[in-house]
Design a protein around this motif. Structure first.
Motif: not given
Length: 195
Positions: A111, A129-130, A133, A145, A147, A160, A163, A165, A185, A191
């Motif tokens: 991403l 992002i939310t 993803s 994922i 980034t 991040l 979210s 990460y 990640y 997630e």
């Protein structure tokens, strides 16, 4: 890998943004992103053959978008525009692709998010992002994922974290064996805990 995203590219939206495939008509908006010298340090150009994405004219931006579209047709990556609904303006792009490699970042949806510097804010980035993803796993049939967010990208790092990460010390190896760092990640199982 699922190829459906290359056959019928989806559109996402929430109350503030559309995320849809980039079109040549976005050039006038996107040149304001890619000529924004305050935005360039936040763009991930790892493994991009030295390109820093600086694009100073609408014509060069059109050419860049045409190149992205050619790459999409050849099923290498998807480039989306992020459109602010308030003013119907493309304020950035998202690049996504499936990556298989001989490093930690394999079976991975990579991403990349580029936004104008006035949109490099925690709440805006978190919202984008939310929104994107959860779909990456489905679109790219991947287990994680990844980034990039360098330590100086304070708002991006916070977005991040918010979210879900996690920062990793694992290195990203380019095609020419260049080593890159500052990756975050989100594993598929992580997630699902946030849903």
């Amino acid at each position: 890998m699922k190829a459906t995203i290359y056959e019928n590219c989806p559109t996402l939206e929430n109350s503030n943004y559309y995320i849809r495939r980039t079109k040549v008509e976005d050039a006038a908006d996107l040149v304001k992103v890619y000529s924004d010298k305050n935005a360039l340090p936040f763009m991930n150009s790892d493994n991009c053959n030295g390109d820093n994405f600086y694009t100073p004219t609408v014509e060069k931006m059109r050419q860049r978008i045409e190149g992205w579209n050619w790459i999409y047709e050849h099923k290498e990556f998807v480039r989306f525009s992020i459109v602010d609904k308030k003013n119907n303006t493309a304020i950035g792009t998202i690049e996504l692709f499936h990556r298989d490699a001989e490093d930690y970042f394999t079976n991975c949806g990579l991403l990349r998010i580029d936004v104008r510097s006035d949109y490099e804010e925690t709440d805006i980035l978190n919202e984008i992002i939310t929104l994107i993803s959860p779909k990456i796993y489905e679109w790219f049939d991947c287990a994680m994922i990844a980034t990039k967010a360098p330590v100086y990208a304070i708002n991006r790092v916070e977005a991040l974290k918010q979210s879900g990460y996690t920062k990793t010390e694992e290195k990203f190896y380019g095609q020419d064996k260049t080593i890159y760092s500052d990756y975050w990640y989100l594993a598929k199982e992580d997630e699902s805990k946030n849903v």
